[in-house]
Design a protein around this motif. Sequence first.
Motif, PDB file in Angstrom:
ATOM      1  N   ASP A 144      -5.997  -6.639  -5.165  1.00 46.97           N
ATOM      2  CA  ASP A 144      -6.234  -7.998  -4.679  1.00 46.97           C
ATOM      3  C   ASP A 144      -5.301  -8.317  -3.517  1.00 46.97           C
ATOM      4  OD1 ASP A 144      -8.282  -8.626  -6.373  1.00 46.97           O
ATOM      5  OD2 ASP A 144      -7.074  -9.780  -7.778  1.00 46.97           O
ATOM      6  N   GLU A 145      -5.805  -9.181  -2.631  1.00 48.16           N
ATOM      7  CA  GLU A 145      -4.995  -9.662  -1.507  1.00 48.16           C
ATOM      8  C   GLU A 145      -4.714 -11.140  -1.706  1.00 48.16           C
ATOM      9  OE1 GLU A 145      -5.279  -8.696   3.053  1.00 48.16           O
ATOM     10  OE2 GLU A 145      -6.558 -10.431   2.640  1.00 48.16           O
ATOM     11  N   ILE A 146      -3.445 -11.485  -1.744  1.00 51.80           N
ATOM     12  CA  ILE A 146      -3.005 -12.873  -1.895  1.00 51.80           C
ATOM     13  C   ILE A 146      -2.568 -13.367  -0.532  1.00 51.80           C
ATOM     14  CG2 ILE A 146      -1.338 -14.411  -2.994  1.00 51.80           C
ATOM     15  CD1 ILE A 146      -1.085 -12.197  -5.191  1.00 51.80           C
ATOM     16  N   GLN A 147      -3.153 -14.471  -0.095  1.00 53.47           N
ATOM     17  CA  GLN A 147      -2.802 -15.027   1.204  1.00 53.47           C
ATOM     18  C   GLN A 147      -2.122 -16.374   0.990  1.00 53.47           C
ATOM     19  OE1 GLN A 147      -5.929 -14.589   3.978  1.00 53.47           O
ATOM     20  NE2 GLN A 147      -4.805 -15.427   5.702  1.00 53.47           N
ATOM     21  N   ILE A 148      -0.939 -16.498   1.552  1.00 55.24           N
ATOM     22  CA  ILE A 148      -0.132 -17.698   1.401  1.00 55.24           C
ATOM     23  C   ILE A 148      -0.193 -18.508   2.691  1.00 55.24           C
ATOM     24  CG2 ILE A 148       2.167 -18.616   0.928  1.00 55.24           C
ATOM     25  CD1 ILE A 148       0.942 -17.196  -1.464  1.00 55.24           C
ATOM     26  N   ALA A 149      -0.860 -19.663   2.619  1.00 54.04           N
ATOM     27  CA  ALA A 149      -0.933 -20.604   3.750  1.00 54.04           C
ATOM     28  C   ALA A 149      -1.529 -19.973   5.006  1.00 54.04           C
ATOM     29  CB  ALA A 149       0.450 -21.162   4.057  1.00 54.04           C
ATOM     30  N   LEU A 150      -2.405 -18.978   4.863  1.00 56.03           N
ATOM     31  CA  LEU A 150      -3.000 -18.278   6.000  1.00 56.03           C
ATOM     32  C   LEU A 150      -1.921 -17.685   6.915  1.00 56.03           C
ATOM     33  CD1 LEU A 150      -5.937 -20.673   6.963  1.00 56.03           C
ATOM     34  CD2 LEU A 150      -6.006 -18.614   5.561  1.00 56.03           C
ATOM     35  N   ARG A 151      -0.764 -17.425   6.348  1.00 57.63           N
ATOM     36  CA  ARG A 151       0.358 -16.937   7.149  1.00 57.63           C
ATOM     37  C   ARG A 151       0.855 -15.578   6.670  1.00 57.63           C
ATOM     38  NH1 ARG A 151       3.652 -15.062   9.910  1.00 57.63           N
ATOM     39  NH2 ARG A 151       5.300 -16.063  11.118  1.00 57.63           N
ATOM     40  N   PHE A 152       0.943 -15.400   5.363  1.00 56.60           N
ATOM     41  CA  PHE A 152       1.412 -14.146   4.790  1.00 56.60           C
ATOM     42  C   PHE A 152       0.344 -13.578   3.866  1.00 56.60           C
ATOM     43  CE2 PHE A 152       5.286 -16.500   5.722  1.00 56.60           C
ATOM     44  CZ  PHE A 152       6.077 -15.549   6.329  1.00 56.60           C
ATOM     45  N   LYS A 153       0.186 -12.265   3.898  1.00 54.77           N
ATOM     46  CA  LYS A 153      -0.735 -11.571   2.999  1.00 54.77           C
ATOM     47  C   LYS A 153       0.064 -10.597   2.145  1.00 54.77           C
ATOM     48  CE  LYS A 153      -4.822 -11.951   5.953  1.00 54.77           C
ATOM     49  NZ  LYS A 153      -5.890 -11.215   6.676  1.00 54.77           N
ATOM     50  N   LEU A 154      -0.096 -10.735   0.841  1.00 56.94           N
ATOM     51  CA  LEU A 154       0.589  -9.875  -0.121  1.00 56.94           C
ATOM     52  C   LEU A 154      -0.436  -9.042  -0.866  1.00 56.94           C
ATOM     53  CD1 LEU A 154       2.957 -12.608  -1.598  1.00 56.94           C
ATOM     54  CD2 LEU A 154       3.631 -10.816   0.015  1.00 56.94           C
ATOM     55  N   ALA A 155      -0.147  -7.770  -1.051  1.00 58.70           N
ATOM     56  CA  ALA A 155      -1.029  -6.884  -1.810  1.00 58.70           C
ATOM     57  C   ALA A 155      -0.541  -6.796  -3.250  1.00 58.70           C
ATOM     58  CB  ALA A 155      -1.058  -5.498  -1.173  1.00 58.70           C
ATOM     59  N   PHE A 156      -1.459  -6.939  -4.200  1.00 58.32           N
ATOM     60  CA  PHE A 156      -1.124  -6.821  -5.612  1.00 58.32           C
ATOM     61  C   PHE A 156      -1.516  -5.432  -6.098  1.00 58.32           C
ATOM     62  CE2 PHE A 156      -2.522  -7.113 -10.098  1.00 58.32           C
ATOM     63  CZ  PHE A 156      -1.319  -7.473 -10.680  1.00 58.32           C
ATOM     64  N   VAL A 157      -0.543  -4.698  -6.639  1.00 57.38           N
ATOM     65  CA  VAL A 157      -0.780  -3.364  -7.199  1.00 57.38           C
ATOM     66  C   VAL A 157      -0.484  -3.447  -8.687  1.00 57.38           C
ATOM     67  CG1 VAL A 157      -0.169  -0.928  -7.135  1.00 57.38           C
ATOM     68  CG2 VAL A 157      -0.131  -2.269  -5.029  1.00 57.38           C
ATOM     69  N   ASP A 158      -1.487  -3.212  -9.508  1.00 55.50           N
ATOM     70  CA  ASP A 158      -1.321  -3.369 -10.954  1.00 55.50           C
ATOM     71  C   ASP A 158      -0.585  -2.169 -11.554  1.00 55.50           C
ATOM     72  OD1 ASP A 158      -1.454  -4.592 -13.367  1.00 55.50           O
ATOM     73  OD2 ASP A 158      -3.636  -4.628 -13.513  1.00 55.50           O
ATOM     74  N   ALA A 159      -0.045  -2.352 -12.752  1.00 62.46           N
ATOM     75  CA  ALA A 159       0.621  -1.258 -13.456  1.00 62.46           C
ATOM     76  C   ALA A 159      -0.373  -0.132 -13.700  1.00 62.46           C
ATOM     77  CB  ALA A 159       1.183  -1.760 -14.779  1.00 62.46           C
ATOM     78  N   GLY A 160       0.089   1.105 -13.529  1.00 61.14           N
ATOM     79  CA  GLY A 160      -0.779   2.257 -13.734  1.00 61.14           C
ATOM     80  C   GLY A 160      -1.570   2.639 -12.506  1.00 61.14           C
ATOM     81  N   ALA A 161      -1.516   1.799 -11.453  1.00 61.90           N
ATOM     82  CA  ALA A 161      -2.244   2.105 -10.224  1.00 61.90           C
ATOM     83  C   ALA A 161      -1.321   2.858  -9.269  1.00 61.90           C
ATOM     84  CB  ALA A 161      -2.741   0.823  -9.571  1.00 61.90           C
ATOM     85  N   THR A 162      -1.910   3.453  -8.255  1.00 67.84           N
ATOM     86  CA  THR A 162      -1.148   4.180  -7.248  1.00 67.84           C
ATOM     87  C   THR A 162      -0.943   3.297  -6.040  1.00 67.84           C
ATOM     88  OG1 THR A 162      -2.024   6.307  -7.974  1.00 67.84           O
ATOM     89  CG2 THR A 162      -1.101   6.204  -5.757  1.00 67.84           C
ATOM     90  N   ALA A 163       0.300   3.079  -5.672  1.00 67.79           N
ATOM     91  CA  ALA A 163       0.605   2.266  -4.498  1.00 67.79           C
ATOM     92  C   ALA A 163       0.395   3.102  -3.242  1.00 67.79           C
ATOM     93  CB  ALA A 163       2.049   1.779  -4.555  1.00 67.79           C
ATOM     94  N   PRO A 164      -0.479   2.689  -2.325  1.00 67.65           N
ATOM     95  CA  PRO A 164      -0.745   3.480  -1.121  1.00 67.65           C
ATOM     96  C   PRO A 164       0.422   3.441  -0.158  1.00 67.65           C
ATOM     97  CG  PRO A 164      -1.872   1.382  -1.002  1.00 67.65           C
ATOM     98  CD  PRO A 164      -1.271   1.462  -2.379  1.00 67.65           C
TER      99      PRO A 164
END
Length: 218
Positions: free
Chosen positions: A91-111
Amino acid sequence: MSPANQTRESAMLILPRGTEAGLTWTLERQTLTIGRSPDCDVVLDDRQVSRFHARILWCDDHYEIEDLDSKNGTHLNGRDVLGSQRLRDGDEIQIALRFKLAFVDAGATAPLAFDGGARAGLRLDTATHQVWVNNKLLEPSLSAQQYRLLELIHQASGIVVRDDIVRAVWPDADEVGVSEQSIDALVRRLRERLAELDPEHQYIVTMRGHGFRFENRT
């Protein structure tokens, strides 16, 4: 701390772009606050971000995100966050159309890389009106007129004539009332701003007697 290309035992947030790209925050099944205040767990120091903007919390067997009545909103994969919404890997979390954070769940591979990773040249984020040159964010942001001019020339398939610039940059003005000197001054200021991050390349090329065209790095 840089994102690792390995399976994660804990979920995490990654800031994939910007001057602090690669920053990570580990989620250990606890509440994590996001905002401008230094008291937040994830501090995003920008005036568009509320002091306490959003919150991520552990609910039974998954994470959820909720907006904390922020001024400019929180978005999940491009949609407004209303109430609490479940987070899923990627998932991509966007804060105030200014910052985008990527959510990596447990057990997933972080690219190792995300969209917007290292690349030469200029690119625009039309949602936030941010300008990136050689993967560096142009700060402070362009003025409204400078951005409209850059977006027009950047998106054009060929030469942009002066009448097009007047309509895009000064939509409420009479075309006769905008002087050649005003257009040239705006182009000059925009070139100066881009040169702050890439003085060796001319992104806006003057086509004498015609107008302007965009030339990106290849």
